[in-house]
Scaffold this active site. Sequence first.
Site, PDB file in Angstrom:
ATOM      1  CB  CYS A  10      22.996   2.660  -7.093  1.00 41.68           C
ATOM      2  SG  CYS A  10      22.068   3.707  -5.944  1.00 41.68           S
ATOM      3  NE  ARG A  16      24.978   5.082  -9.384  1.00 41.59           N
ATOM      4  CZ  ARG A  16      26.039   4.311  -9.194  1.00 41.59           C
ATOM      5  NH1 ARG A  16      26.656   3.788 -10.244  1.00 41.59           N
ATOM      6  NH2 ARG A  16      26.490   4.054  -7.991  1.00 41.59           N
ATOM      7  CG  ASP A 127      28.861   7.320  -8.271  1.00 42.95           C
ATOM      8  OD1 ASP A 127      28.063   8.271  -8.114  1.00 42.95           O
ATOM      9  OD2 ASP A 127      29.507   6.814  -7.346  1.00 42.95           O
TER      10      ASP A 127
HETATM   11  P1  4NP Z   1      24.335   6.368  -5.899  1.00 41.01           P
HETATM   12  O1  4NP Z   1      25.377   7.585  -5.803  1.00 41.01           O
HETATM   13  O2  4NP Z   1      25.101   5.091  -5.620  1.00 41.01           O
HETATM   14  O3  4NP Z   1      23.847   6.447  -7.308  1.00 41.01           O
HETATM   15  O4  4NP Z   1      23.249   6.647  -4.855  1.00 41.01           O
HETATM   16  C1  4NP Z   1      26.251   7.778  -4.743  1.00 41.01           C
HETATM   17  C2  4NP Z   1      25.794   8.325  -3.566  1.00 41.01           C
HETATM   18  C3  4NP Z   1      26.673   8.559  -2.533  1.00 41.01           C
HETATM   19  C4  4NP Z   1      28.012   8.245  -2.677  1.00 41.01           C
HETATM   20  C5  4NP Z   1      28.469   7.683  -3.851  1.00 41.01           C
HETATM   21  C6  4NP Z   1      27.589   7.451  -4.885  1.00 41.01           C
HETATM   22  N1  4NP Z   1      28.917   8.516  -1.622  1.00 41.01           N
HETATM   23  O5  4NP Z   1      30.122   8.273  -1.820  1.00 41.01           O
HETATM   24  O6  4NP Z   1      28.502   8.990  -0.554  1.00 41.01           O
END
Ligand code: 4NP
Length: 163
Positions: A10, A16, A127
């Site tokens: 991800c 995710r 997300d």
């Molecule tokens: P992930 O979620 O890609 O599912 O781990 C996110 C975690 C952090 C951020 C965005 C999505 N961020 O912008 O910091």
Amino acid sequence: MTTTHLLFVCLGNICRSPSAENIMNHLIQQRQLGDRMVCDSAGTASYHVGSAPDRRMAQAARAQGIELVGRARQFEAIDLDRFDYVLAMDRQNYRDILALDSRGQHRDKVRLMCDFCRRHPDQEVPDPYYGGPEGFAYVIDLLQDACEGLIDHVLDHPVATPQ
Ligand code: 4NP
């Protein structure tokens, strides 16, 4: 015995993809498939490298009996050599992964996670980071569906890269 290596990817590797990895490990353990499949996860971005899974994500997973373990790491080009299936959570992740496949030789092993869903019509794992708790619960439900489909797919299409 063929051991297939699966990598879930991800953006941050704190919501995710660690959920996908831990849900998959839970199913692998339940079905005693530990010698057939091995999982890991990574993020295309570096912001959260070394961090534990997001607390809100861990809470939603725990509500379904899954403990999230692991620390975030960044996806790197060599992962495309090491893993047999690279599962992107959304289309942006998919594009960012393939941007590191400079010769296009690993294209076929990169797939969208939702391609393996059987109950949900979604094409991407949304997300949940900037949303409310219902978004996190939805991600867990969606990933349980995709992981069940993925397990059956891998059992039908085992592949293994020499490690
Ligand atoms: P992930 O979620 O890609 O599912 O781990 C996110 C975690 C952090 C951020 C965005 C999505 N961020 O912008 O910091």
